[in-house]
Scaffold this active site. Structure first.
Site, short mmCIF file in Angstrom:
data_model
loop_
_atom_site.label_atom_id
_atom_site.label_comp_id
_atom_site.label_asym_id
_atom_site.label_seq_id
_atom_site.Cartn_x
_atom_site.Cartn_y
_atom_site.Cartn_z
N GLU A 36 0.83 -1.22 0.00
CA GLU A 36 0.00 0.00 0.00
C GLU A 36 0.86 1.26 0.00
O GLU A 36 0.52 2.25 -0.65
CB GLU A 36 -0.96 0.01 1.20
CG GLU A 36 -2.08 -1.02 1.08
CD GLU A 36 -2.94 -0.80 -0.16
OE1 GLU A 36 -3.03 0.34 -0.66
OE2 GLU A 36 -3.52 -1.79 -0.65
N TYR A 117 -6.03 6.57 4.41
CA TYR A 117 -6.20 5.59 3.34
C TYR A 117 -5.43 4.30 3.63
O TYR A 117 -5.98 3.19 3.57
CB TYR A 117 -5.74 6.17 1.99
CG TYR A 117 -5.60 5.08 0.97
CD1 TYR A 117 -6.72 4.55 0.36
CD2 TYR A 117 -4.35 4.52 0.67
CE1 TYR A 117 -6.62 3.51 -0.54
CE2 TYR A 117 -4.24 3.47 -0.22
CZ TYR A 117 -5.38 2.97 -0.82
OH TYR A 117 -5.28 1.93 -1.69
N ASP A 135 -9.07 6.72 -1.19
CA ASP A 135 -8.08 7.59 -1.83
C ASP A 135 -8.73 8.24 -3.05
O ASP A 135 -9.94 8.12 -3.26
CB ASP A 135 -6.84 6.77 -2.25
CG ASP A 135 -7.18 5.71 -3.28
OD1 ASP A 135 -8.38 5.44 -3.49
OD2 ASP A 135 -6.25 5.16 -3.88
#
Ligand code: SF4
Length: 335
Positions: A36, A117, A135
């Site tokens: 991520e 996020y 996001d």
């Protein structure tokens, strides 16, 4: 919108059409978190090989926590946005100190570099928390599905709607399904509504103007600066220096340079021996218009290091200077 039918259609599609990416299927929080962070500013296809190389170098959060900063920056080279790499290492040290990963989005946000996020993505994928990973990508898809009329310059404006829609049984898959939908079908330009698995639920499509969502704020103004970059040679080596540990491109190495300056300002005492290519690099709020100069010096200036090609390759260098780094490598190797 029939939210339950929407979730069912989205996950049905995801189960059959999801992208095969190296982090798909893992629930190991270290791997999910690393992917991520890498995906924050970089496309999944570009991240995939870098993710595997990074994991080969730092296979566990403990290995990352024990690494020195320069080794981590080196492994990150070419990805840009180096604060991600610095925060990754600091967060790994924090996790190693605590002895385990935090397990909720709220707790994950206490780690350096982990915002709303990333916390939601990791909490949903690794720990099944029903937290929307909101996001710009997910915000765009939701803004279209809901024909959301406000701007989404901060995706948080959509948070209430995103929380109402998320699948509570499979929140990680739901978030990843929206990621895939946003990157392959509901793209910023020319969304492929004809092949979209949730077209039947989409208010923007029904209105016939999908691409006009999300409503956008005015573009950001970027400051343009002229920068003189000097490749200064000393006995077959080139001069480099380390940037300060705070601010733009903190801690990376660079060639001597000066914004708007002359050679004398960029590197006092150097003799110009030639002009090099111009180059331009766009940062978030700033543009560097670079002019390159080749020069020679007779002695090593204070605070600088003189390196050969191998030494230059080993140092973490900003992408902004890649044109000059490449010229220096070719010149040092006599090509
Ligand atoms: Fe996006 Fe079109 Fe699908 Fe709506 S129908 S979600 S605009 S791709």
């Amino acid at each position: 919108m029939d939210a339950m039918a929407f979730r069912r259609a989205l996950l049905y599609w995801y189960d059959r059409a999801r992208r095969e990416l190296p982090w798909r299927g893992t629930r190991d929080p270290y791997r999910v978190w690393l992917s991520e962070i890498m995906l924050q500013q970089t496309r999944a296809e570009a991240v995939a090989p870098r993710y595997e190389a990074f994991l080969a170098r730092f296979p566990t959060v403990e290995a990352l926590a024990a690494a020195d900063e320069e080794a981590v920056l080196k492994a990150w080279e070419g990805m840009g946005y180096y604060s991600r790499a610095r925060n990754l290492r600091r967060a790994a040290m924090e996790v190693a100190r605590r002895g385990e990963f935090p397990q909720s989005a709220k707790e994950l946000k206490t780690l350096p570099g982990v915002g709303d996020y990333t916390a939601a993505a990791v909490a949903s994928i690794a720990f099944d928390e029903a937290a929307p990973a909101l996001d710009g990508n997910q915000a765009r898809v939701l803004a279209r599905l809901l024909a959301f009329e406000e701007t989404v310059d901060t995706p948080q404006r959509l948070r209430a709607q995103a929380e109402a829609l998320i699948d509570r049984e499979r929140p990680g898959d739901y978030n990843q399904a929206l990621m895939d939908l946003g990157s392959g079908i509901c793209t910023p330009r020319a969304p492929k509504c004809e092949t979209c698995p949730v077209a039947a639920f989409c208010a923007a499509r029904a209105g016939g103007d999908a691409e006009s969502y999300p409503r956008l704020p005015p573009p950001i103004a970027r400051r343009e600066v002229e920068v003189t970059v000097v490749l200064a040679y000393l006995g077959g080596r080139v001069l480099v220096r380390r940037r300060p540990s705070k601010g733009l491109l903190a801690g990376l190495w660079e060639f001597p340079n000066d914004s708007g300056g002359t050679l004398a300002q960029a590197l006092p005492g150097a003799r110009a021996t030639g002009e090099l290519a111009r180059s331009r690099h766009v940062f978030t709020h700033l543009v560097w218009n670079m002019r390159g100069l080749r020069a020679e010096v007779d002695a090593l200036p204070e605070g600088m290091r003189a390196v050969d090609a191998e030494g230059l390759r080993a140092l973490p260098f900003p992408t902004a200077l890649r044109v000059y780094r490449q010229i220096a490598l070719e010149e040092l190797e006599g090509r």
